[in-house]
Design an enzyme around this catalytic site. Structure first.
Site, PDB file in Angstrom:
ATOM      1  N   ALA A  11       3.236   3.652   5.226  1.00 19.57           N
ATOM      2  CA  ALA A  11       4.575   3.746   5.824  1.00 19.57           C
ATOM      3  C   ALA A  11       4.637   3.286   7.275  1.00 19.57           C
ATOM      4  CB  ALA A  11       5.070   5.180   5.719  1.00 19.57           C
ATOM      5  N   ASP A  87      -4.588  10.779   3.281  1.00 18.26           N
ATOM      6  CA  ASP A  87      -5.743   9.889   3.274  1.00 18.26           C
ATOM      7  C   ASP A  87      -5.947   9.512   1.809  1.00 18.26           C
ATOM      8  OD1 ASP A  87      -8.384   8.903   3.052  1.00 18.26           O
ATOM      9  OD2 ASP A  87      -8.854   9.794   5.005  1.00 18.26           O
ATOM     10  N   ASP A 179       5.909 -10.594  -6.203  1.00 12.96           N
ATOM     11  CA  ASP A 179       5.558 -11.879  -5.618  1.00 12.96           C
ATOM     12  C   ASP A 179       6.819 -12.222  -4.850  1.00 12.96           C
ATOM     13  OD1 ASP A 179       5.660 -14.750  -5.263  1.00 12.96           O
ATOM     14  OD2 ASP A 179       3.852 -14.807  -6.487  1.00 12.96           O
ATOM     15  N   HIS A 180       6.769 -12.120  -3.528  1.00 15.01           N
ATOM     16  CA  HIS A 180       8.048 -12.137  -2.798  1.00 15.01           C
ATOM     17  C   HIS A 180       8.789 -13.467  -2.956  1.00 15.01           C
ATOM     18  CE1 HIS A 180       5.816 -14.105   0.509  1.00 15.01           C
ATOM     19  NE2 HIS A 180       6.986 -14.461   0.997  1.00 15.01           N
ATOM     20  N   HIS A 242       2.348 -17.663  -5.517  1.00 17.86           N
ATOM     21  CA  HIS A 242       3.686 -18.191  -5.198  1.00 17.86           C
ATOM     22  C   HIS A 242       3.954 -19.563  -5.824  1.00 17.86           C
ATOM     23  CE1 HIS A 242       3.634 -14.924  -2.482  1.00 17.86           C
ATOM     24  NE2 HIS A 242       3.078 -15.517  -1.456  1.00 17.86           N
TER      25      HIS A 242
HETATM   26  C1  BG6 Z   1       2.173 -14.722   2.037  1.00 14.54           C
HETATM   27  C2  BG6 Z   1       0.874 -15.310   2.491  1.00 14.54           C
HETATM   28  O1  BG6 Z   1       2.076 -14.273   0.712  1.00 14.54           O
HETATM   29  O2  BG6 Z   1       3.211 -15.701   2.120  1.00 14.54           O
HETATM   30  C3  BG6 Z   1       0.998 -15.847   3.913  1.00 14.54           C
HETATM   31  O3  BG6 Z   1      -0.139 -14.328   2.440  1.00 14.54           O
HETATM   32  C4  BG6 Z   1       2.160 -16.819   4.008  1.00 14.54           C
HETATM   33  O4  BG6 Z   1      -0.196 -16.503   4.319  1.00 14.54           O
HETATM   34  C5  BG6 Z   1       3.421 -16.192   3.441  1.00 14.54           C
HETATM   35  O5  BG6 Z   1       2.345 -17.126   5.382  1.00 14.54           O
HETATM   36  C6  BG6 Z   1       4.536 -17.224   3.367  1.00 14.54           C
HETATM   37  O6  BG6 Z   1       5.726 -16.590   3.008  1.00 14.54           O
HETATM   38  P1  BG6 Z   1       7.133 -17.199   3.409  1.00 14.54           P
HETATM   39  O7  BG6 Z   1       8.124 -16.287   2.776  1.00 14.54           O
HETATM   40  O8  BG6 Z   1       7.182 -17.201   4.917  1.00 14.54           O
HETATM   41  O9  BG6 Z   1       7.177 -18.594   2.891  1.00 14.54           O
END
Ligand code: BG6
Length: 487
Positions: A11, A87, A179-180, A242
């Site tokens: 957090a 922890d 996976d953003h 990604h």
């Molecule tokens: C992350 C990587 O998953 O994605 C980083 O670990 C990278 O190294 C980042 O900089 C890039 O994300 P974005 O959203 O800025 O393209």
């Protein structure tokens, strides 16, 4: 949306402050959080609830896409936040956590659910998951879900081991792997766009598409993450997750109104159809690069091996380009080129689809080489552009490119983490990586990892601030293509 306790491990960490709190705040402003929504933040440090709330508030002021103006609404948002010291290795801390969670749930009024969000290093995933199970925290009255973020393993074997452990505490349906990139609005547009536009739907195949180019270029170097990055490289850090997710999202062909299961099933099919690389011949399809000293926007920057924390002889990849082929009736013969790298000329994530030109006279590059291109700009700008060819009225006999485009303003559009947290709270896994996708991605990447580890592939250099090694241009030139940079 249902009554939920959001249990946040890590957090006080960077990800929580930069992404998770601002995302929750914007969901709150958009009335997308249930009235009975509570956060229990966890960390090793002793922090009072008040100090924790002050930290959350600071993170909103620093990182929220919408300015924090209305103090009354911030105060009401912060009321949901409490803090517990924990922890990860201490079993008794989980017992205390369970007491706190139950206390919070008593006031909720409806069947309470539990979401466990692991914003911590991957080495903690296993002990946390097992302790959640052992302590009884996993026995929620309503649903329970686990949210974790990459890296999911370091290679195929470690990913499989990790998954096996997690599956002792959570079912696949309960695991939400972030996976953003899948949360980015333009990425979420990819399948819908071709599916809902008959013009594009008709063209989305090897009859009309010459090649697909997926680029994620960054201007940053290793930053403060040398220790992590030097063991990971671009292949594991960006490509395995990604970039392959972008490929899947572009290549899937979905029936209208597909369910989350169908989306994931179709993505799996894409991965299964990806032609495997021959480990002995990786060089023919993969370019490994590492940056040397150069300049980014006129500012000199050191080479990778001179960065703090990087060994002088490091063979780590900071750039990777690859040619991939999908062996299915829609895509057979269409090369997918993927490249990603640190310290490149510009920050840009985009997908360019180049259409075939059946009327083109020969394979020579013509003066007016203006193909139809469809460009998805994913970040930092968000938009879609279609390039068409038109007569140039000022130059008789010449042609020029015209562009039809739309762009969105990033302040108005929800951020990746808002989309993803909202989906996870609602139980919609469409934009999370299923274990099958993760496993198949590692399987595909594993021969490259082996070749890199054995140094059987050259490590090309490129100057910081460039578009990557010249060999990456060669990869396309061999097929009569080139990277479209400024389209
Ligand atoms: C992350 C990587 O998953 O994605 C980083 O670990 C990278 O190294 C980042 O900089 C890039 O994300 P974005 O959203 O800025 O393209």
């Amino acid at each position: 949306m249902e009554a939920t306790t959001f249990v946040l491990f890590g957090a006080t960490g960077d990800l929580a402050r930069r992404k998770i709190y601002p995302a929750l705040y914007n969901l709150f402003l958009d009335h997308k959080l249930h009235n009975s929504f509570a956060v229990i933040g966890l960390g090793r440090r002793e922090v009072t609830d008040e100090a924790y709330q002050a930290m959350v508030e600071r993170s909103l002021r620093d990182f929220s896409r919408r300015e924090v103006k209305d103090t009354a609404s911030v105060r009401s948002f912060l009321k949901a936040f409490r803090y517990n010291v924990l922890d990860v290795g201490h079993t008794e801390d989980y017992v205390k956590l369970l007491e706190r969670v139950e206390q919070v749930e008593t006031g909720m009024g409806s069947t309470p659910n539990r979401m466990f969000y692991l914003s911590v290093g991957p080495e903690f995933f296993e002990p946390i998951a097992l302790n959640i199970e052992a302590s009884g925290l996993g026995a929620a009255k309503g649903w329970k879900r686990l949210v974790i973020e990459k890296p999911f393993g370091h290679d195929l074997q470690s990913a499989q081991e990790l998954n096996l452990t997690l599956s002792k505490a959570f079912t696949e349906e309960e695991i939400y792997r972030i996976d953003h990139y899948l949360g980015k609005p333009m990425v979420q547009e990819l399948d819908v766009f071709q599916q809902t536009n008959p013009v594009l739907h008709a063209l989305w195949n090897n009859r009309y598409i010459a090649n697909v180019q997926i680029t994620a270029a960054e201007t940053v170097g290793v930053e403060e993450r040398a220790g992590y990055y030097d063991h990971v490289g671009a292949l594991r850090d960006m490509f395995q997750n990604h970039m392959l997710q972008l490929l899947m999202m572009l290549a899937i062909r979905l029936p209208k109104d597909s369910s989350a299961d169908e989306v994931r099933f179709k993505k799996r099919e894409v991965m299964e159809a990806l032609e495997p690389l021959d480990e002995a011949n990786i060089e023919a399809s993969v370019i490994r690069g590492q940056y040397t000293a150069g300049a980014i926007k006129g500012i000199p920057v050191p080479g990778y091996r001179s960065e703090a924390g990087i060994s002088a002889g490091s063979m780590n990849d900071t750039f990777i380009a690859a040619r991939l082929q999908i062996d299915d009736p829609f895509w057979k013969g269409v090369p997918f080129y993927i490249r990603t790298g640190k310290r490149m000329k510009e920050k840009s994530t985009r997908i360019v689809i180049e259409f075939k030109e059946p009327l083109k006279q020969s394979s020579t590059v013509e003066e007016d080489d203006i193909p139809n291109l469809l460009v998805f700009e994913i970040s930092p700008n968000e938009g879609i552009t279609l390039q068409l060819k038109a007569r140039d009225p000022r130059n008789k006999g010449k042609f020029k490119a015209v562009h039809i485009d739309f762009h969105t303003s990033s302040i108005e559009v929800p951020e990746a983490y808002e989309n993803l947290i909202h989906d996870a709270l609602n139980g919609d896994p469409s934009f999370f990586a299923h274990w099958n996708e993760v496993e198949l991605s590692w399987k595909w990447v594993q021969p490259i990892l082996n070749a890199f580890a054995g140094n059987s592939v050259p490590l090309y250099s490129y100057a910081a601030g460039s578009h990557g090694p010249a060999e990456s241009d060669q990869l396309l030139a061999q097929d009569g293509h080139h990277w479209w940079l400024d389209a």
